[in-house]
Design an enzyme around this catalytic site. Sequence first.
Site, PDB file in Angstrom:
ATOM      1  N   ALA A  98     -35.840  -7.147  -1.164  1.00 40.49           N
ATOM      2  CA  ALA A  98     -34.428  -7.543  -1.829  1.00 40.49           C
ATOM      3  C   ALA A  98     -33.025  -6.772  -2.015  1.00 40.49           C
ATOM      4  O   ALA A  98     -33.343  -5.407  -1.879  1.00 40.49           O
ATOM      5  CB  ALA A  98     -35.081  -7.679  -3.339  1.00 40.49           C
ATOM      6  N   TYR A 101     -24.535  -1.432   4.524  1.00 45.98           N
ATOM      7  CA  TYR A 101     -25.505  -1.817   4.987  1.00 45.98           C
ATOM      8  C   TYR A 101     -26.614  -1.085   5.679  1.00 45.98           C
ATOM      9  O   TYR A 101     -27.410  -0.656   4.283  1.00 45.98           O
ATOM     10  CB  TYR A 101     -24.686  -3.824   5.311  1.00 45.98           C
ATOM     11  CG  TYR A 101     -26.446  -3.813   5.939  1.00 45.98           C
ATOM     12  CD1 TYR A 101     -27.737  -4.545   5.202  1.00 45.98           C
ATOM     13  CD2 TYR A 101     -27.126  -4.345   7.217  1.00 45.98           C
ATOM     14  CE1 TYR A 101     -28.723  -5.035   5.451  1.00 45.98           C
ATOM     15  CE2 TYR A 101     -28.139  -4.833   7.408  1.00 45.98           C
ATOM     16  CZ  TYR A 101     -29.281  -5.242   7.021  1.00 45.98           C
ATOM     17  OH  TYR A 101     -30.079  -5.619   6.772  1.00 45.98           O
ATOM     18  N   ASN A 155     -25.858  -2.760  -5.547  1.00 46.69           N
ATOM     19  CA  ASN A 155     -27.473  -3.269  -5.934  1.00 46.69           C
ATOM     20  C   ASN A 155     -28.611  -2.691  -5.063  1.00 46.69           C
ATOM     21  O   ASN A 155     -29.893  -2.530  -5.166  1.00 46.69           O
ATOM     22  CB  ASN A 155     -27.082  -4.703  -5.121  1.00 46.69           C
ATOM     23  CG  ASN A 155     -27.938  -5.414  -4.910  1.00 46.69           C
ATOM     24  OD1 ASN A 155     -28.665  -6.113  -6.423  1.00 46.69           O
ATOM     25  ND2 ASN A 155     -28.415  -6.116  -4.185  1.00 46.69           N
TER      26      ASN A 155
HETATM   27  N1  UFG Z   1     -21.663 -14.203  17.189  1.00 46.99           N
HETATM   28  C1  UFG Z   1     -21.150 -14.907  17.227  1.00 46.99           C
HETATM   29  N2  UFG Z   1     -20.698 -15.434  17.210  1.00 46.99           N
HETATM   30  C2  UFG Z   1     -21.106 -15.982  15.993  1.00 46.99           C
HETATM   31  C3  UFG Z   1     -21.733 -14.933  15.766  1.00 46.99           C
HETATM   32  C4  UFG Z   1     -22.224 -14.071  16.501  1.00 46.99           C
HETATM   33  O1  UFG Z   1     -20.991 -14.763  19.295  1.00 46.99           O
HETATM   34  O2  UFG Z   1     -20.514 -17.207  14.893  1.00 46.99           O
HETATM   35  C5  UFG Z   1     -22.593 -12.646  18.251  1.00 46.99           C
HETATM   36  C6  UFG Z   1     -22.686 -11.238  17.176  1.00 46.99           C
HETATM   37  O3  UFG Z   1     -20.908 -10.688  17.586  1.00 46.99           O
HETATM   38  C7  UFG Z   1     -23.118 -10.771  18.027  1.00 46.99           C
HETATM   39  C8  UFG Z   1     -24.239 -11.806  18.166  1.00 46.99           C
HETATM   40  O4  UFG Z   1     -23.866 -13.122  18.033  1.00 46.99           O
HETATM   41  O5  UFG Z   1     -23.313 -10.577  19.363  1.00 46.99           O
HETATM   42  C9  UFG Z   1     -25.574 -12.016  17.222  1.00 46.99           C
HETATM   43  O6  UFG Z   1     -24.535 -12.072  15.837  1.00 46.99           O
HETATM   44  P1  UFG Z   1     -25.595 -11.835  14.175  1.00 46.99           P
HETATM   45  O7  UFG Z   1     -24.672 -12.312  13.655  1.00 46.99           O
HETATM   46  O8  UFG Z   1     -26.419 -12.922  14.629  1.00 46.99           O
HETATM   47  O9  UFG Z   1     -26.188 -10.385  14.364  1.00 46.99           O
HETATM   48  P2  UFG Z   1     -25.923  -9.196  14.552  1.00 46.99           P
HETATM   49  O10 UFG Z   1     -26.535  -8.437  15.771  1.00 46.99           O
HETATM   50  O11 UFG Z   1     -24.625  -8.960  13.979  1.00 46.99           O
HETATM   51  O12 UFG Z   1     -26.839  -8.809  13.550  1.00 46.99           O
HETATM   52  C10 UFG Z   1     -28.335  -8.498  12.775  1.00 46.99           C
HETATM   53  C11 UFG Z   1     -29.106  -8.402  11.779  1.00 46.99           C
HETATM   54  C12 UFG Z   1     -27.803  -7.247  10.722  1.00 46.99           C
HETATM   55  C13 UFG Z   1     -28.443  -6.021  10.992  1.00 46.99           C
HETATM   56  C14 UFG Z   1     -27.367  -6.005  12.517  1.00 46.99           C
HETATM   57  C15 UFG Z   1     -27.991  -4.431  13.349  1.00 46.99           C
HETATM   58  O13 UFG Z   1     -28.697 -10.131  11.359  1.00 46.99           O
HETATM   59  O14 UFG Z   1     -28.837  -7.343   9.446  1.00 46.99           O
HETATM   60  O15 UFG Z   1     -28.676  -6.858  13.787  1.00 46.99           O
HETATM   61  O16 UFG Z   1     -26.706  -4.334  14.403  1.00 46.99           O
HETATM   62  F1  UFG Z   1     -27.527  -5.116  10.896  1.00 46.99           F
END
Ligand code: UFG
Length: 327
Positions: free
Chosen positions: A73, A140, A91
């Site tokens: 959670a 986060y 939280n």
């Molecule tokens: N991305 C795009 N277009 C979009 C959404 C995402 O190009 O519309 C790219 C992001 O810039 C990133 C990659 O896709 O390069 C992955 O993005 P996500 O948002 O799917 O995931 P993140 O890597 O940002 O996040 C993940 C976890 C988080 C964690 C983080 C650690 O979801 O919980 O890795 O850095 F904190």
Amino acid sequence: MTILITGGAGYIGSHCVKALVEQGADVAVIDNLSTGFQEAVTGGRLYVGDLRDRAFVHGVFARETIGAVVHFAAFSQVGESVKDPGKYYGNNIGGAAVLLDEMAASGVKNLVFSSTAAVYGEPEKTPIVENDPTLPTNPYGETKLAIEHMAACFERAYGIRCCALRYFNVAGASPDGSIGEAHDPETHLIPLVLQAALGARDSITIFGEDYPTPDGTCIRDYVHVCDLIDGHLKALAYLEQGGKSDAFNLGIGHGFSVREIIEAVKRVTGREFPVRSGARRAGDPSILIASGEKARRVLGWKPKHTEIDGIIADAWRWHKNKGHYSA
Ligand code: UFG
């Protein structure tokens, strides 16, 4: 003995509930349904309430005979945590403190904690190993690291042992299509691309094509949610057998670029959709790849889904046939 799962109505927690129930475990779930869904809880006893509500959490511990806790959670959106840090500190840390206090009061000694690759911040090298520097770049990640440290304090004070599982990019869905990822708003790449393939969004935007990677887009290590949950089951067994507190990366050790994900979605779904070029998203590291060696060696964890097409195919089944919950 019952296993308590906090956040069991969320994307990852609901897959944990399902796996444990299928194994024949007795499960209790705490979730305030702020981002989770009652319909996603496919077994066990659900207690709807907030972890920060001490009387409520005490009541659950009084009613159940809890042997171990898996703690999911939390609020988990990086971008939102930057804009509203109080929401995340209040939280995530407040809830964990009440949970650990109740564990201490009830003599519950084993905790599996949902941590994140975000504890590493912008890594100096790849693949990332667990004793690399932990320097989160957003609230986060700070809250998840603080909870790892909090758990260590509770071990010194009360002997609670904790496996902190640092997730890389969790993707996919239960292969039977019954549960899957349903965030609102959705911010993660794979579900967004699948929504574009479904026509539920008009396009997908690539956030930056000038990163120092072969195709200029960010590289991430995508781990199937069922493999990730298998890591939790292995961590529970490890603690049960007397294993010591530790942190483990859960990632497959291989990365895919944003462009590769988009191509894989086109391949798996057989659908075309517009792809746009956008600006970088603030705070995105260029490459995040786990060394999963320690989890393999110590926990005996062996992810089955190392092909991205299979991970996307399971996510596609969920999004195409269901994609959301009724409440
Ligand atoms: N991305 C795009 N277009 C979009 C959404 C995402 O190009 O519309 C790219 C992001 O810039 C990133 C990659 O896709 O390069 C992955 O993005 P996500 O948002 O799917 O995931 P993140 O890597 O940002 O996040 C993940 C976890 C988080 C964690 C983080 C650690 O979801 O919980 O890795 O850095 F904190």
